[in-house]
Design an enzyme around this catalytic site. Structure first.
Site, PDB file in Angstrom:
ATOM      1  N   ASP A  46      46.502  47.542  37.990  1.00 44.23           N
ATOM      2  CA  ASP A  46      46.096  46.024  37.430  1.00 44.23           C
ATOM      3  C   ASP A  46      45.392  46.284  35.977  1.00 44.23           C
ATOM      4  OD1 ASP A  46      45.726  42.959  37.789  1.00 44.23           O
ATOM      5  OD2 ASP A  46      43.840  43.815  37.087  1.00 44.23           O
ATOM      6  N   TYR A  51      41.858  44.586  28.285  1.00 48.46           N
ATOM      7  CA  TYR A  51      41.046  45.639  28.606  1.00 48.46           C
ATOM      8  C   TYR A  51      41.216  46.792  27.718  1.00 48.46           C
ATOM      9  CZ  TYR A  51      41.256  43.712  33.349  1.00 48.46           C
ATOM     10  OH  TYR A  51      41.007  42.752  34.601  1.00 48.46           O
ATOM     11  N   LYS A  80      48.170  41.116  31.728  1.00 51.28           N
ATOM     12  CA  LYS A  80      47.862  39.785  31.459  1.00 51.28           C
ATOM     13  C   LYS A  80      47.805  39.174  30.003  1.00 51.28           C
ATOM     14  CE  LYS A  80      44.588  40.492  35.337  1.00 51.28           C
ATOM     15  NZ  LYS A  80      44.250  41.922  34.994  1.00 51.28           N
ATOM     16  N   HIS A 112      45.839  35.215  31.874  1.00 53.87           N
ATOM     17  CA  HIS A 112      44.547  35.854  32.374  1.00 53.87           C
ATOM     18  C   HIS A 112      43.541  34.629  32.583  1.00 53.87           C
ATOM     19  CE1 HIS A 112      41.940  39.652  31.673  1.00 53.87           C
ATOM     20  NE2 HIS A 112      41.696  38.754  32.504  1.00 53.87           N
ATOM     21  N   GLN A 175      45.413  35.350  40.523  1.00 54.81           N
ATOM     22  CA  GLN A 175      44.243  36.400  40.926  1.00 54.81           C
ATOM     23  C   GLN A 175      43.066  35.546  40.472  1.00 54.81           C
ATOM     24  OE1 GLN A 175      43.147  40.048  38.192  1.00 54.81           O
ATOM     25  NE2 GLN A 175      45.001  40.535  38.982  1.00 54.81           N
TER      26      GLN A 175
END
Length: 288
Positions: A46, A51, A80, A112, A175
């Site tokens: 993931d 990130y 995402k 996201h 999520q």
């Protein structure tokens, strides 16, 4: 190697119930950490545009999959949409993630965050732009660029809104932050009803937060079962059919977090279900 559990998605694809989170995994540590994760048995990885490690992960997979006798089809990559890229920019963002990850398709692409950076949280523009984002994501599925689409950090209201106007493809995953201090009962019930996989991020309470890992009640359960506190917390989610994406840079923790083939007795589940509730991360209730 621990047994891998799976959830069958609405699309017909299966997703591992235990994935590997890569938030803060960057730089020279990426390849050795992913190497440990593959050796432990993780097959779901993931990441997110936010990130900043998609390119590093892409390079690591190219190098490491042959070492572990694996091919691209043997792993499940999730990434995402950055909250800056909502709306028409979503199509370009998907292509950019594909390029950085250096692969032909993404297994799971998530919105996201339901809000749009630079837009007032209470503005109806958030809902309008995330609807366009979803349209672009459905188009990416039809083009074969993305296999599955879903959301992250959606509350009940936002998820119901999407389900009423999903442009032909229902979200397969939501999520959210979920652990004994943040049970999110209503969103779990909705996802179960709609056959959406609820996936827990921060299942151990989040980076640097020891509130759960050092909780006396969690430690007592772990000691009784001969397990680590982290294993107890992860198993708590799994026994409610909630997928987990723990992250760690420690080889020992990476392996332990995947070794979850045990059962938490009902009385221990009940103890964990009585913890006071608090959210450590983003709160989507602030977004219209």
């Amino acid at each position: 190697m621990a047994e891998q559990m799976h959830f069958k998605l609405l699309s017909g694809d299966v997703i591992p119930m235990v994935g590997f989170g890569t938030w803060t995994v960057t730089g020279s540590s990426v390849t050795p950490i992913i190497d440990h994760a593959l050796a432990a048995g993780y097959r779901l990885f993931d990441t997110a545009t936010m990130y900043g490690n998609e390119a590093e992960l892409g390079r690591a997979f190219k190098e490491l999959l042959p070492k572990h006798n694996l091919e691209r089809k043997d792993i499940f990559i999730a990434t995402k949409l950055y909250p800056d890229d909502h709306g028409e920019n979503a199509a370009k963002a998907i292509n950019e993630s594909l390029k950085l990850l250096d692969c032909e398709y993404i297994d799971l692409y998530l919105i996201h965050w339901p809000g749009v950076y630079g837009v007032s949280p209470k503005s109806p523009e958030n809902a309008r732009l995330r609807d366009i984002s979803w349209q672009k994501m459905t188009e990416a599925v039809k083009k074969g660029l993305v296999k599955n689409i879903g959301v992250s950090n959606y509350n009940v209201k936002q998820l119901k809104q999407l389900l009423q106007n999903d442009h032909g493809i229902k979200p397969v995953v939501n999520q959210v932050e979920r652990h004994p201090h943040c049970r999110q009962k209503e969103i779990l019930e909705l996802c179960n009803k709609e056959e959406i996989c609820l996936q827990a991020y921060m299942p151990l309470g989040g980076t640097g937060n020891k509130d759960l890992l050092e909780n006396a009640k969690v430690k007592k359960i772990a000691d009784k079962l001969g397990k680590r506190p982290a294993q107890v917390l992860l198993r708590w989610n799994l026994q409610q059919n909630v997928a987990v994406i723990p992250k760690s840079s420690s080889k020992e923790h990476i392996f332990n977090n995947f070794d979850l083939n045990f059962i938490l007795p009902d009385e221990d589940m009940e103890v964990l279900n009585t913890f006071p509730q608090t959210k450590y991360d983003w709160d989507p209730d602030s977004i219209a």
